[in-house]
Design a protein around this motif. Structure first.
Motif: not given
Ligand SMILES: [Mg+2]
Ligand SMILES: Nc1ncnc2c1ncn2[C@@H]1O[C@H](COP(=O)(O)OP(=O)(O)OP(=O)(O)O)[C@@H](O)[C@H]1O
Length: 212
Positions: A16-18, A94-96, A148-150
């Motif tokens: 989503k954010s990407t 809007c992200d979510r 994987g985002r760490g």
């Molecule tokens: Mg996100």
């Protein structure tokens, strides 16, 4: 003319954010005035609530308390960020948004769906999204991407376990089926360019409506 309101929904790590970032950039390059925002958060007070909700132990809040916190944050976000932007003719990405409450606290957490809809009618009312993109991905792939985002912050929901995330995925699919005019399911598998092409196809009707 009122701006357009597009929300990005789906489980952890779906992209989503990407994709919000990419669509923001593309629409701006086309001369559209875009406000990129997120939930929980998107206003000063709502960001403070975000910190309470997304950090700490998985069982820190009951699903009912989470629902109340999420809608408190959403009320502030709508009042201070979303409604003024739309009234000024700006597009809001809007992200979510509210479907995450339906999926996480409703389908995932067991809060009564009718109660969430009453709250939604009171807080969101007529300001429903024009379009909602629901990013769909097998649970294990999404969680692997998120891991994987760490980044070990804001992982309270990530830590809730496989069964919870499976209920989320099914919850989002049910929301899409219940609101076919507003929602489009986007296959979130494949590399980001491939997913972005699907996003662009899904928003095309909104661009055509503006040009007409
Ligand atoms: Mg996100
Ligand atoms: N199509 C893709 N293929 C592979 N990896 C991806 C893809 N899209 C995003 N990613 C990577 O997967 C991770 C999660 O992506 P992103 O943060 O955009 O997901 P999200 O849906 O916003 O997650 P969250 O629900 O946790 O906010 C990031 O590291 C991102 O770079």
């Amino acid at each position: 003319m009122r701006g357009r309101f597009i929300t990005f929904e789906g489980g952890e790590g779906a992209g989503k954010s990407t994709q919000v970032a990419r669509l923001t950039e593309t629409l701006r390059s086309q001369g559209i005035d875009v406000v990129r925002t997120r939930e929980p958060g998107g206003s000063t007070g709502a960001e403070q609530i975000r910190d309470l909700v997304l950090n700490g132990a998985a069982e820190r809040w009951s699903p009912m308390t989470e629902t109340l916190l999420m809608y408190a944050a959403r009320a502030d976000h709508l009042e201070r960020t979303i409604r003024p932007a739309l009234a000024a003719g700006r597009w809001v990405l809007c992200d979510r948004f509210a479907d995450s409450s339906r999926a996480y606290q409703g389908a995932g957490g067991g809060v009564d769906a009718a109660f969430i809809e009453q709250m939604d009618a009171a807080v969101v009312g007529a300001d429903q999204p024009d379009l909602t993109l629901i990013f769909d991905l097998p649970v294990e792939i999404g969680l692997a991407r998120a891991l994987g985002r760490g980044d070990a912050s804001e992982v309270r929901f990530e830590s809730k376990g496989q069964a919870f995330h499976q209920r989320l995925r099914e919850g989002f699919a049910a929301i899409a089926a219940a609101h076919p005019n507003r929602c489009r399911v986007v296959d979130a598998q494949g590399d980001p360019d491939v997913v972005f092409a699907r996003v662009q196809a899904a928003i095309q009707p909104l661009l055509t409506a503006v040009a007409a």
